[in-house]
Write a protein that holds these residues in place. Structure first.
Motif, short mmCIF file in Angstrom:
data_model
loop_
_atom_site.label_atom_id
_atom_site.label_comp_id
_atom_site.label_asym_id
_atom_site.label_seq_id
_atom_site.Cartn_x
_atom_site.Cartn_y
_atom_site.Cartn_z
N THR A 139 0.88 -1.18 0.10
CA THR A 139 0.01 0.14 -0.03
C THR A 139 1.05 1.24 -0.10
N THR A 140 0.79 2.02 -0.76
CA THR A 140 1.65 3.40 -1.13
C THR A 140 0.91 4.76 -0.72
N ARG A 141 1.87 5.31 -0.31
CA ARG A 141 1.66 6.87 -0.37
C ARG A 141 2.69 7.64 -1.00
N ALA A 142 2.47 8.68 -1.49
CA ALA A 142 3.53 9.67 -1.93
C ALA A 142 3.31 11.09 -1.58
N GLU A 143 4.45 11.89 -1.59
CA GLU A 143 4.63 13.23 -1.56
C GLU A 143 5.48 13.73 -2.60
N ILE A 144 4.93 14.52 -3.43
CA ILE A 144 5.69 15.27 -4.73
C ILE A 144 6.03 16.64 -4.13
N HIS A 145 7.39 16.75 -4.23
CA HIS A 145 7.91 17.96 -3.54
C HIS A 145 8.32 18.96 -4.42
N PRO A 161 10.44 26.52 -4.41
CA PRO A 161 9.69 27.79 -4.35
C PRO A 161 9.43 28.29 -5.80
N ASP A 162 10.12 27.89 -6.88
CA ASP A 162 9.89 28.58 -8.14
C ASP A 162 8.66 27.52 -8.92
N GLY A 163 8.32 26.69 -8.28
CA GLY A 163 7.22 25.86 -8.64
C GLY A 163 7.63 24.76 -9.43
N ARG A 164 8.94 24.23 -9.73
CA ARG A 164 9.42 23.33 -10.32
C ARG A 164 9.32 21.98 -9.40
N VAL A 165 9.14 20.71 -9.82
CA VAL A 165 9.07 19.50 -9.10
C VAL A 165 10.44 19.20 -9.03
N THR A 166 10.65 18.61 -7.80
CA THR A 166 12.09 18.28 -7.22
C THR A 166 12.18 16.78 -6.88
N ALA A 167 11.18 16.23 -6.26
CA ALA A 167 11.51 14.92 -5.78
C ALA A 167 10.10 14.26 -5.53
N VAL A 168 10.26 13.09 -5.07
CA VAL A 168 9.09 12.03 -4.96
C VAL A 168 9.49 11.38 -3.52
N ARG A 169 8.63 11.69 -2.68
CA ARG A 169 8.77 10.82 -1.29
C ARG A 169 8.02 9.85 -1.17
N HIS A 170 8.24 8.32 -0.96
CA HIS A 170 7.46 7.38 -1.04
C HIS A 170 7.33 6.87 0.33
N ALA A 171 6.29 5.88 0.63
CA ALA A 171 6.08 5.26 1.98
C ALA A 171 5.24 4.11 1.35
N TRP A 172 5.88 2.93 1.53
CA TRP A 172 5.35 1.66 1.25
C TRP A 172 5.12 0.76 2.25
N THR A 173 3.82 0.44 2.42
CA THR A 173 3.58 -0.59 3.67
C THR A 173 3.24 -1.83 3.15
N PHE A 174 4.23 -2.81 3.47
CA PHE A 174 4.01 -4.31 2.95
C PHE A 174 2.83 -5.21 3.59
N PRO A 183 18.67 7.59 -4.53
CA PRO A 183 17.63 8.07 -3.44
C PRO A 183 18.19 8.50 -2.19
N ALA A 184 17.37 8.89 -1.47
CA ALA A 184 17.84 9.86 -0.24
C ALA A 184 17.11 9.24 0.68
N SER A 185 17.34 9.40 2.00
CA SER A 185 16.74 9.50 3.45
C SER A 185 15.86 8.34 3.35
N PRO A 186 16.49 6.88 3.22
CA PRO A 186 15.85 5.69 3.35
C PRO A 186 15.53 5.64 5.02
N LEU A 214 5.63 -3.59 8.06
CA LEU A 214 6.88 -2.95 7.71
C LEU A 214 6.38 -1.69 6.62
N THR A 215 7.03 -0.44 6.94
CA THR A 215 6.90 0.45 5.69
C THR A 215 8.10 1.10 5.50
N LEU A 216 8.46 1.10 4.16
CA LEU A 216 9.72 1.49 3.70
C LEU A 216 9.47 3.10 3.22
N HIS A 217 10.37 3.97 3.47
CA HIS A 217 10.33 5.23 3.21
C HIS A 217 11.49 5.67 2.55
N PHE A 218 11.48 6.28 1.29
CA PHE A 218 12.71 6.83 0.61
C PHE A 218 12.51 8.05 -0.28
#
Length: 218
Positions: free
Chosen positions: A42-48, A51-64, A118-121, A130-134
């Motif tokens: 089961t997934t949740r996602a943050e799209i970052h 300040p200038d409105g450009r997309v910079t990253a996706v932060r995932h949270a995956w629950t097994f 990837p960053a911040s695992p 278990l939930t994996l974040h990265f």
């Protein structure tokens, strides 16, 4: 997918192989044999946004799912795994996702985006799951209508968007809104294991089961 460092019989595949290589562990005896998919996430996602409105990253949270979570934490002690063990799991398994493109496809105005390392695992364990974040930073931040998909081309893993707040925009312009589009298709479980075993990360078969997060900015 989930990888831990405790000793195992030599014939038993590492759990890291599940997401890292999408291997059919059920056929090797590591997981119960059953029709595809074998693991549910089961997934949740943050799209970052910058300040200038450009997309910079996706932060995932995956629950097994509970069955796979129980399999993955074997050998990590009684009760909840220690924080250092979870940290090692997160690092190893995030690295092992690289060959699969992190099961993530992001397009901006129809153009496929490339991700940097990837960053911040991090890994958490609660209620038997278990939930994996990265975080996946874009190699080049970009603008445009965003379409985010998370899916396994081989259909070994079933990804489902969480109920409720499955998509969050972080730092986005006020005019940007996310829309969740859930797939109504289901994997054809009547197909043989040999059919699924022939699929690769380059296959388009699994895309038909992808759920989408679509972001438009007025």
């Amino acid at each position: 997918m989930i990888h831990h460092r405790s000793p195992r019989p030599a014939a038993r595949p590492r759990p890291a192989a599940l997401l890292g290589a999408a291997l059919i562990l059920g056929c090797a005896g590591a997981l119960p044999a059953r029709a595809h998919p074998h693991v549910w996430i089961t997934t949740r996602a943050e799209i970052h946004y910058a300040p200038d409105g450009r997309v910079t990253a996706v932060r995932h949270a995956w629950t097994f799912d509970p069955s796979y979570s129980a399999f993955a934490v074997q050998g990590l002690g009684e009760g909840a795994p220690a924080p250092e063990a979870l940290a090692a799991l997160a690092r190893d398994n995030t690295e092992n996702l690289a060959d699969q493109g992190y099961f993530t496809r992001l397009k901006l105005d129809g153009r496929k985006q490339d991700f940097g390392p990837p960053a911040s695992p991090a890994m958490t364990y609660a209620d038997g799951r278990l939930t994996l974040h990265f975080t996946l930073p874009l190699k080049e931040p970009g603008r445009g209508a965003a379409v985010l998909e998370v899916f396994d081309p081989t259909v070994f893993v079933d990804f489902t968007l969480a109920e409720g707040q499955a998509a969050t925009l972080v730092g986005a312009p006020a005019t940007c809104k996310p829309e969740v589009q859930r797939s109504k298709a289901a994997p054809a479980q009547a197909m043989s294991e040999s059919f699924f075993a022939a699929l690769t990360a380059a296959s388009s078969y699994g895309a038909q089961f992808a759920n989408r997060i679509v972001v438009s900015c007025s």
